[in-house]
Design an enzyme around this catalytic site. Structure first.
Site, mmCIF file in Angstrom:
data_model
loop_
_atom_site.group_PDB
_atom_site.id
_atom_site.type_symbol
_atom_site.label_atom_id
_atom_site.label_comp_id
_atom_site.label_asym_id
_atom_site.label_seq_id
_atom_site.Cartn_x
_atom_site.Cartn_y
_atom_site.Cartn_z
ATOM 1 N N GLY A 188 0.822 -1.212 0.000
ATOM 2 C CA GLY A 188 0.000 0.000 0.000
ATOM 3 C C GLY A 188 0.857 1.264 0.000
ATOM 4 N N GLY A 226 6.202 -2.640 3.494
ATOM 5 C CA GLY A 226 5.825 -3.057 4.834
ATOM 6 C C GLY A 226 6.319 -4.473 5.083
ATOM 7 C CG ASP A 277 -1.086 -0.624 8.631
ATOM 8 O OD1 ASP A 277 -1.933 0.279 8.471
ATOM 9 O OD2 ASP A 277 -1.001 -1.619 7.885
ATOM 10 N NE ARG A 328 -26.229 11.182 11.703
ATOM 11 C CZ ARG A 328 -27.349 10.948 12.379
ATOM 12 N NH1 ARG A 328 -27.384 9.981 13.297
ATOM 13 N NH2 ARG A 328 -28.433 11.674 12.162
ATOM 14 C CD GLN A 377 -6.967 6.366 8.417
ATOM 15 O OE1 GLN A 377 -6.613 6.006 9.532
ATOM 16 N NE2 GLN A 377 -7.891 5.715 7.723
ATOM 17 N NE ARG A 378 -2.724 3.188 1.235
ATOM 18 C CZ ARG A 378 -3.255 2.031 0.825
ATOM 19 N NH1 ARG A 378 -3.657 1.150 1.717
ATOM 20 N NH2 ARG A 378 -3.348 1.761 -0.447
HETATM 21 O O1 F6P Z 1 -1.419 -1.589 5.306
HETATM 22 C C1 F6P Z 1 -1.902 -0.340 4.970
HETATM 23 C C2 F6P Z 1 -3.399 -0.356 4.833
HETATM 24 O O2 F6P Z 1 -3.829 0.959 4.517
HETATM 25 C C3 F6P Z 1 -4.148 -0.882 6.056
HETATM 26 O O3 F6P Z 1 -4.207 0.038 7.104
HETATM 27 C C4 F6P Z 1 -5.475 -1.242 5.437
HETATM 28 O O4 F6P Z 1 -6.112 -2.267 6.175
HETATM 29 C C5 F6P Z 1 -5.087 -1.751 4.063
HETATM 30 O O5 F6P Z 1 -3.798 -1.222 3.787
HETATM 31 C C6 F6P Z 1 -6.032 -1.344 2.961
HETATM 32 O O6 F6P Z 1 -5.590 -1.943 1.805
HETATM 33 P P1 F6P Z 1 -6.171 -1.585 0.364
HETATM 34 O O7 F6P Z 1 -5.541 -0.303 -0.089
HETATM 35 O O8 F6P Z 1 -5.779 -2.732 -0.469
HETATM 36 O O9 F6P Z 1 -7.657 -1.431 0.508
#
Ligand code: F6P
Length: 348
Positions: A12, A104, A130, A266, A274-275
Site C-alpha cells: 500500500g 511493509g 500501520d 454517527r 489516511q494514506r
Molecule cells: O497496510 C496499509 C493499509 O492501509 C491498512 O491500514 C489497510 O487495512 C489496508 O492497507 C487497505 O488496503 P487496500 O488499499 O488494499 O484497501
C-alpha cells in the site's frame, strides 16, 4: 566503479515515499551511481523489457518532498510463483548491483524470498501507515496518517457538540492500533478501541454515561479497523479480487453504543484519506534519513538489512529478524499509559 541501484515501492502507498526515492537518488549521485526506478513493485521487473525510469538527480527537486503517493507506482499483489522467473530475469537484465525495496512487513518478506532465490543484494526501507514493522519505532507514512486521523477528530468535535452526538471514527492500521491510539490521544477522544486490548460494551457505555453526567453533551470514539465487532469477530469486506479486507466495524460499535445509551450516533470511516496527502515533516525527514542510510549500506556492501529508527537514531537491522514479526501496540507501553492517565476509556 559506478554502481547501478534499483529502487521500488511495494504494498500500500503512503505519504513520504517520494521523499525517500529522492533521498536515495541524491545520495547515490554523490558517488556517481545510477538509480533505476522500477515501476509498480516487482511487476515492473517481470515486464519484458523491465519497466524502469532512470532517476535523474537534477529532476529530484523539492516537489518530491511534498508529493504524496509514489511516482513509481506500487501493487499489493504479491509476486505470483509463475512470475518469479521473469522477475529474476528482469533483475539480471538490468545489471543491478543492489535493490532498495520500500515496503511493509509483507512486501519485505516477499522481496527477501525473491532476493535469496535470485542471489541479489537487497536493502529494505520500512513504510506503512500501520507502523507495525518489527524492530523500528517508526515507518514512513505513519505520522502523516496520524495527522489525518487527528484532523478528522478536530473536525468531528464541533459537529458532535452542536448536535449532542456520539461520533465514531474508524481508522486503518490493519492488525495494530498504532494510528488509533496516537490520534485518539492527540485528538481528544473519549474512547479508543484497539485490537491489542479486548473491549466490552459495558465499559464503553458506562464511560459515555459518565461523560454525560459530568455535563458534556457529546463524545468522540476512535475504533481501529481490526477491533472485533458485535459477534466477537473482525468485520471484513470482500474486495473485487475476492480477498477479505478490514472495514466497517465502526458501524457495529456505533449501533451498539446507540442501542445501549440512546445516544444519537454517527460513523466516519476514514479509509484511504489516511494514506494520501502531502507528507508531514516527520515523514519527509524519516524518508530522507532512511534513503541516505540505505545507500550507505549499499556502499558498505552490507545487504539483507533494513534501515530502522530507534531511539532518535537511524540504524539497520537484519531483514531476517524483521519479516517474521509484527510490532503491535504494547498494552503496557507509554501510549497506552498516557491514554489511561488522561482518563480515556480503552474498552477494558
Ligand atoms: O497496510 C496499509 C493499509 O492501509 C491498512 O491500514 C489497510 O487495512 C489496508 O492497507 C487497505 O488496503 P487496500 O488499499 O488494499 O484497501
Amino acid at each position: 566503479m559506478g554502481k547501478r541501484i534499483g529502487i521500488l515501492t511495494s504494498g500500500g502507498d503512503c505519504a513520504g515515499l517520494n521523499a525517500t526515492i529522492r533521498a536515495v537518488t541524491l545520495r547515490a549521485a554523490q558517488d556517481g551511481w545510477e538509480v533505476l526506478g522500477i515501476h509498480n513493485g516487482t511487476s515492473g521487473l517481470a515486464c519484458d523489457p523491465p519497466e524502469v525510469t532512470r532517476l535523474e538527480p537534477a529532476r529530484c527537486d523539492t516537489w518530491m518532498l511534498r508529493q504524496g503517493g509514489t511516482i513509481l507506482g506500487t501493487t499489493n499483489r504479491g509476486a505470483q510463483e509463475d512470475a518469479v522467473p521473469a522477475i529474476l530475469r528482469g533483475w539480471r537484465g538490468l545489471g543491478l548491483d543492489a535493490l532498495i525495496g520500500i515496503g511493509g512487513d509483507g512486501s519485505l518478506a516477499i522481496l527477501r524470498r525473491l532476493a535469496s532465490r535470485g542471489g541479489f543484494a537487497l536493502i529494505g526501507i520500512p513504510k506503512t501507515i500501520d507502523n507495525d514493522v518489527a524492530l523500528t519505532e517508526a515507518a514512513i507514512g505513519h505520522s502523516t496518517a496520524v495527522q489525518a486521523a487527528t484532523e478528522a477528530l478536530d473536525r468531528l468535535q464541533p459537529t458532535a457538540a452542536s448536535h449532542s452526538r456520539v461520533m465514531v471514527l474508524e481508522v486503518m492500521g490493519r492488525d495494530a492500533g498504532h494510528i488509533a491510539i496516537a490520534a485518539g490521544i492527540a485528538g481528544g477522544a473519549d474512547v479508543v478501541l484497539i485490537p491489542e486490548i479486548p473491549w466490552r460494551l459495558s465499559s464503553v457505555v458506562s464511560h459515555i454515561e459518565a461523560v454525560r453526567r459530568a455535563g458534556r453533551n457529546f463524545a468522540l470514539v476512535v475504533v481501529a479497523e481490526a477491533v472485533a465487532g458485535e459477534d466477537g469477530a473482525p468485520v471484513l469486506q470482500p474486495d473485487a479480487a475476492g480477498r477479505r479486507r478490514y472495514g466497517g466495524v465502526g458501524h457495529d460499535v456505533a449501533a451498539m453504543i446507540g442501542d445501549a445509551t440512546g445516544a444519537e450516533t454517527r460513523v466516519t470511516v476514514l479509509g484511504h484519506v489516511q494514506r494520501g496527502g502531502s507528507p508531514d515533516p516527520r515523514d519527509r525527514l524519516l524518508g530522507a534519513a532512511f534513503g541516505v542510510h540505505a545507500v550507505e549500506l549499499v556502499k558498505q556492501g552490507r545487504f539483507d538489512r533494513m534501515v530502522a529508527w530507534w531511539n532518535r537514531r537511524v540504524i539497520d537491522v537484519p531483514l531476517e529478524k524483521v519479516v517474521r514479526r509484527v510490532r503491535s501496540v504494547d498494552p503496557h507501553g507509554p501510549l497506552v499509559a498516557t491514554a489511561r492517565g488522561l482518563g480515556i476509556c480503552l474498552g477494558d
